[in-house]
Design a protein around this motif. Structure first.
Motif, PDB file in Angstrom:
ATOM      1  N   ASP A  13       0.823  -1.209   0.000  1.00 28.51           N
ATOM      2  CA  ASP A  13       0.000   0.000   0.000  1.00 28.51           C
ATOM      3  C   ASP A  13       0.855   1.257   0.000  1.00 28.51           C
ATOM      4  O   ASP A  13       0.381   2.347   0.303  1.00 28.51           O
ATOM      5  N   LEU A  14       2.146   1.122  -0.357  1.00 24.31           N
ATOM      6  CA  LEU A  14       3.046   2.258  -0.428  1.00 24.31           C
ATOM      7  C   LEU A  14       3.102   2.793  -1.852  1.00 24.31           C
ATOM      8  O   LEU A  14       3.240   2.027  -2.815  1.00 24.31           O
ATOM      9  N   LEU A  15       2.976   4.112  -1.970  1.00 22.12           N
ATOM     10  CA  LEU A  15       2.872   4.743  -3.279  1.00 22.12           C
ATOM     11  C   LEU A  15       3.872   5.879  -3.435  1.00 22.12           C
ATOM     12  O   LEU A  15       4.310   6.480  -2.453  1.00 22.12           O
ATOM     13  N   ILE A  16       4.187   6.176  -4.694  1.00 25.06           N
ATOM     14  CA  ILE A  16       4.845   7.432  -5.029  1.00 25.06           C
ATOM     15  C   ILE A  16       3.734   8.411  -5.375  1.00 25.06           C
ATOM     16  O   ILE A  16       3.046   8.272  -6.381  1.00 25.06           O
ATOM     17  N   SER A  17       3.538   9.402  -4.498  1.00 25.48           N
ATOM     18  CA  SER A  17       2.407  10.311  -4.669  1.00 25.48           C
ATOM     19  C   SER A  17       2.809  11.678  -5.208  1.00 25.48           C
ATOM     20  O   SER A  17       1.940  12.478  -5.566  1.00 25.48           O
ATOM     21  N   GLY A 243      33.800   5.611 -19.569  1.00 28.61           N
ATOM     22  CA  GLY A 243      33.557   6.236 -18.278  1.00 28.61           C
ATOM     23  C   GLY A 243      32.288   7.069 -18.294  1.00 28.61           C
ATOM     24  O   GLY A 243      31.737   7.375 -19.351  1.00 28.61           O
ATOM     25  N   PHE A 244      31.840   7.462 -17.110  1.00 28.28           N
ATOM     26  CA  PHE A 244      30.598   8.226 -17.027  1.00 28.28           C
ATOM     27  C   PHE A 244      30.832   9.685 -17.401  1.00 28.28           C
ATOM     28  O   PHE A 244      31.945  10.204 -17.311  1.00 28.28           O
ATOM     29  N   ILE A 245      29.754  10.346 -17.805  1.00 26.49           N
ATOM     30  CA  ILE A 245      29.743  11.786 -18.054  1.00 26.49           C
ATOM     31  C   ILE A 245      28.757  12.397 -17.072  1.00 26.49           C
ATOM     32  O   ILE A 245      27.598  12.000 -16.995  1.00 26.49           O
ATOM     33  N   TYR A 246      29.239  13.373 -16.338  1.00 25.42           N
ATOM     34  CA  TYR A 246      28.462  13.988 -15.260  1.00 25.42           C
ATOM     35  C   TYR A 246      27.259  14.763 -15.813  1.00 25.42           C
ATOM     36  O   TYR A 246      27.321  15.344 -16.906  1.00 25.42           O
ATOM     37  N   GLY A 247      26.187  14.785 -15.023  1.00 24.00           N
ATOM     38  CA  GLY A 247      25.014  15.584 -15.367  1.00 24.00           C
ATOM     39  C   GLY A 247      24.372  16.156 -14.113  1.00 24.00           C
ATOM     40  O   GLY A 247      24.039  15.407 -13.185  1.00 24.00           O
ATOM     41  N   GLU A 248      24.213  17.472 -14.062  1.00 19.32           N
ATOM     42  CA  GLU A 248      23.557  18.092 -12.912  1.00 19.32           C
ATOM     43  C   GLU A 248      22.092  17.656 -12.844  1.00 19.32           C
ATOM     44  O   GLU A 248      21.385  17.704 -13.857  1.00 19.32           O
ATOM     45  N   ALA A 249      21.651  17.285 -11.668  1.00 12.37           N
ATOM     46  CA  ALA A 249      20.255  16.869 -11.521  1.00 12.37           C
ATOM     47  C   ALA A 249      19.894  16.745 -10.048  1.00 12.37           C
ATOM     48  O   ALA A 249      20.757  16.595  -9.183  1.00 12.37           O
ATOM     49  N   CYS A 250      18.604  16.818  -9.794  1.00 15.35           N
ATOM     50  CA  CYS A 250      18.032  16.565  -8.477  1.00 15.35           C
ATOM     51  C   CYS A 250      16.627  16.016  -8.712  1.00 15.35           C
ATOM     52  O   CYS A 250      15.914  16.494  -9.600  1.00 15.35           O
ATOM     53  N   ALA A 251      16.252  15.008  -7.942  1.00 14.20           N
ATOM     54  CA  ALA A 251      14.885  14.483  -8.025  1.00 14.20           C
ATOM     55  C   ALA A 251      14.354  14.238  -6.627  1.00 14.20           C
ATOM     56  O   ALA A 251      15.100  13.869  -5.714  1.00 14.20           O
ATOM     57  N   VAL A 252      13.062  14.449  -6.479  1.00 17.35           N
ATOM     58  CA  VAL A 252      12.382  14.296  -5.192  1.00 17.35           C
ATOM     59  C   VAL A 252      11.169  13.396  -5.398  1.00 17.35           C
ATOM     60  O   VAL A 252      10.389  13.593  -6.344  1.00 17.35           O
ATOM     61  N   LEU A 253      11.016  12.422  -4.510  1.00 18.40           N
ATOM     62  CA  LEU A 253       9.858  11.539  -4.549  1.00 18.40           C
ATOM     63  C   LEU A 253       9.182  11.542  -3.191  1.00 18.40           C
ATOM     64  O   LEU A 253       9.859  11.458  -2.156  1.00 18.40           O
ATOM     65  N   VAL A 254       7.865  11.636  -3.190  1.00 18.31           N
ATOM     66  CA  VAL A 254       7.079  11.584  -1.959  1.00 18.31           C
ATOM     67  C   VAL A 254       6.518  10.178  -1.816  1.00 18.31           C
ATOM     68  O   VAL A 254       5.873   9.659  -2.732  1.00 18.31           O
ATOM     69  N   ILE A 255       6.796   9.571  -0.660  1.00 17.73           N
ATOM     70  CA  ILE A 255       6.322   8.216  -0.370  1.00 17.73           C
ATOM     71  C   ILE A 255       5.239   8.304   0.705  1.00 17.73           C
ATOM     72  O   ILE A 255       5.434   8.935   1.748  1.00 17.73           O
ATOM     73  N   GLU A 256       4.089   7.678   0.443  1.00 20.28           N
ATOM     74  CA  GLU A 256       3.041   7.616   1.463  1.00 20.28           C
ATOM     75  C   GLU A 256       2.137   6.421   1.232  1.00 20.28           C
ATOM     76  O   GLU A 256       2.218   5.742   0.205  1.00 20.28           O
ATOM     77  N   ARG A 257       1.301   6.164   2.201  1.00 23.30           N
ATOM     78  CA  ARG A 257       0.373   5.041   2.084  1.00 23.30           C
ATOM     79  C   ARG A 257      -0.807   5.406   1.182  1.00 23.30           C
ATOM     80  O   ARG A 257      -1.191   6.560   1.075  1.00 23.30           O
ATOM     81  N   GLU A 258      -1.386   4.392   0.604  1.00 25.31           N
ATOM     82  CA  GLU A 258      -2.476   4.590  -0.346  1.00 25.31           C
ATOM     83  C   GLU A 258      -3.657   5.301   0.304  1.00 25.31           C
ATOM     84  O   GLU A 258      -4.240   6.215  -0.276  1.00 25.31           O
ATOM     85  N   ALA A 259      -4.004   4.926   1.526  1.00 27.84           N
ATOM     86  CA  ALA A 259      -5.163   5.535   2.184  1.00 27.84           C
ATOM     87  C   ALA A 259      -4.937   7.024   2.408  1.00 27.84           C
ATOM     88  O   ALA A 259      -5.850   7.840   2.237  1.00 27.84           O
ATOM     89  N   SER A 260      -3.732   7.405   2.762  1.00 21.62           N
ATOM     90  CA  SER A 260      -3.429   8.820   3.006  1.00 21.62           C
ATOM     91  C   SER A 260      -3.515   9.627   1.726  1.00 21.62           C
ATOM     92  O   SER A 260      -4.105  10.712   1.684  1.00 21.62           O
ATOM     93  N   ALA A 261      -2.935   9.104   0.647  1.00 20.86           N
ATOM     94  CA  ALA A 261      -2.954   9.832  -0.627  1.00 20.86           C
ATOM     95  C   ALA A 261      -4.363   9.920  -1.194  1.00 20.86           C
ATOM     96  O   ALA A 261      -4.769  10.942  -1.749  1.00 20.86           O
ATOM     97  N   GLY A 262      -5.127   8.842  -1.049  1.00 21.30           N
ATOM     98  CA  GLY A 262      -6.448   8.803  -1.651  1.00 21.30           C
ATOM     99  C   GLY A 262      -7.404   9.841  -1.100  1.00 21.30           C
ATOM    100  O   GLY A 262      -8.266  10.355  -1.810  1.00 21.30           O
ATOM    101  N   HIS A 263      -7.251  10.190   0.165  1.00 24.64           N
ATOM    102  CA  HIS A 263      -8.153  11.166   0.776  1.00 24.64           C
ATOM    103  C   HIS A 263      -8.007  12.554   0.159  1.00 24.64           C
ATOM    104  O   HIS A 263      -8.908  13.379   0.234  1.00 24.64           O
ATOM    105  N   ALA A 264      -6.851  12.819  -0.452  1.00 25.15           N
ATOM    106  CA  ALA A 264      -6.610  14.147  -1.018  1.00 25.15           C
ATOM    107  C   ALA A 264      -6.909  14.204  -2.509  1.00 25.15           C
ATOM    108  O   ALA A 264      -6.732  15.239  -3.137  1.00 25.15           O
ATOM    109  N   GLY A 265      -7.361  13.104  -3.066  1.00 22.55           N
ATOM    110  CA  GLY A 265      -7.598  13.067  -4.505  1.00 22.55           C
ATOM    111  C   GLY A 265      -6.314  13.084  -5.314  1.00 22.55           C
ATOM    112  O   GLY A 265      -6.319  13.422  -6.492  1.00 22.55           O
ATOM    113  N   VAL A 266      -5.198  12.723  -4.686  1.00 23.81           N
ATOM    114  CA  VAL A 266      -3.911  12.697  -5.377  1.00 23.81           C
ATOM    115  C   VAL A 266      -3.862  11.473  -6.287  1.00 23.81           C
ATOM    116  O   VAL A 266      -4.280  10.381  -5.903  1.00 23.81           O
TER     117      VAL A 266
END
Length: 420
Positions: A13-17, A243-266
């Motif tokens: 029940d864990l999601l990427i929201s 060899g690797f070639i560098y690339g600037e980047a940043c990523a963010v993921l929000v993890i939450e339970r399905e019941a929590s996300a569902g209440h917000a219509g996400v």
């Protein structure tokens, strides 16, 4: 809890929201995905101050290749007083967290029930080198905030202040696997009920010319072979890789339970079916076939999936000599030779501490788009018999995907996503 049988997944029940991305190929998840699917890149000689060593009477100057972010757009809600003393890594992280935060509608949650895990350590090196050089002859004028900003934990402080996070916040280091280690820690926190939602940040590793030289000397970072053709330099799983070639980047993921996300219509991006992290017991940068296979097996076991059910793999694939060979062997021996493969780093470059989160975001975005992005520079493929997505994007409905991320010091991680 009963152990799931193979081929009969126990539904997590864990999601990427929520997702936020800032990269050289685009800021924001929509631009990032568009660039991925089109195979657009930003490779060239790096120009950001502090990335190249200037020539002097003893040595020649450098011309390291990479992919750098253009103009960074920052939300007007972030106080300028904070941004003035925030490092480049921190500014990029704030922009990315802002996108993911609103994508997941986290304002609806009790701030005491939101956590933060920052993936990365020693990620502000270029800024520190520049400050040291600027104040070498007048150290007494160094700004007082340096006493806070040189620490990785400063990013935790900035994010918790801007977004009102009152749960926990800490950093985790796993070299190039840091972003995915952060996700694994966020998963564990939500699963244990410590928080209802956790923000996992794959932080921009801001290299100076010192780190570039060190990685080049180690043989990890690409050489000058493609100095005149930087667009051809980043070539994971190609026989001409060096060899690797560098690339600037940043990523963010929000993890939450399905019941929590569902209440917000996400609308969640994917279900987190399985995950694993393990060590090789080896300080050195060389990969371990056994370690990679163990992470794959543990992630699949936790997901209750057979390898045959995985229809897409997003590999670590840096373009290193031994690393790419080892990873393909691990995929074959793990029964994943049938799955579609592409190479995210061939488009974005290697984000180092951000890579694991960037590529997991790429998997989730491709899952929603029902398309797989192309692989650049796969001209003389090491294993042409595998199911590579080559020059053009491919329509494909992903049901179960596996994303791998590895780091110096024997870090192996794997995350399995399933369609929600």
């Amino acid at each position: 809890m009963a152990k799931p049988e193979r081929g009969d997944p126990m539904r997590s029940d864990l999601l990427i929201s929520g997702i936020g991305v800032t990269s050289a190929i685009g800021q924001g998840k929509a631009d990032f995905l568009d660039a991925l699917l089109a195979g657009r890149h930003r490779f060239g000689v790096m120009r950001r101050p502090g990335r190249q060593r200037p020539a002097d009477e003893r040595t020649e100057g450098t011309a390291y290749l990479g992919a750098e972010i253009g103009t960074l757009g920052l939300p007007v809600e972030i106080p300028p007083s904070l941004l003035r003393t925030a490092s480049f890594s921190s500014q990029v992280a704030l922009a990315s967290v802002y996108e993911a935060w609103h994508d997941a509608a986290l304002d609806r949650l009790d701030p005491d029930r939101v956590g933060l895990v920052v993936g990365g350590s020693n990620f502000q090196q270029r800024e520190l080198v520049q400050l040291h050089e600027a104040y070498r002859e007048r150290p007494q004028f160094l700004r007082p905030t340096y006493a806070m900003s040189f620490m990785d934990s400063d990013l935790c402080g900035l994010c918790t202040e801007v977004f009102g996070i009152r749960g926990f916040a800490h950093t985790v280091g796993g070299a190039s696997a840091s972003g995915q280690v952060a996700v694994v820690q966020a998963i564990a926190a939500v699963q244990a009920g410590i928080v209802d939602a956790c923000v996992a940040v794959g932080t921009l590793m801001d290299l100076s010319h010192w780190e570039c030289q060190g990685l080049r000397s180690l043989g990890a970072m690409g050489s000058d072979r493609y100095a005149e053709r930087p667009e051809h330099a980043c070539r994971p799983f190609d026989r001409e890789r060096d060899g690797f070639i560098y690339g600037e980047a940043c990523a963010v993921l929000v993890i939450e339970r399905e019941a929590s996300a569902g209440h917000a219509g996400v609308r969640p991006y994917a279900r987190i079916a399985g995950w694993a992290m393990g060590m090789d017991g080896n300080r050195n940068p060389n990969p371990s076939l056994d370690g990679e296979m163990a992470a794959i097996a543990k992630a699949l076991q936790r997901a209750g999936l057979d390898a045959a059910q995985i229809d897409y793999v997003n590999p670590h694939g840096t373009g290193s000599g031994i690393g790419d060979v080892t990873e393909l062997e691990a995929l074959r021996r793990s029964g994943l030779g049938h799955a579609w493969l592409n190479t995210t780093k061939s488009v974005t470059g290697h984000g180092l501490s951000a890579a694991g989160a960037v590529e997991l975001a790429a998997v989730a975005l491709q899952m929603r788009a029902e398309q797989l992005h192309p692989s650049r520079n796969l001209d003389d493929c090491m294993e042409p018999s595998l199911s590579w997505v080559r020059e053009r994007a491919l329509d494909h409905r992903i049901e179960h995907a596996l994303n791998l991320s590895m780091g110096f010091g024997g870090v192996n991680t794997a995350v399995c996503l399933s369609r929600h």
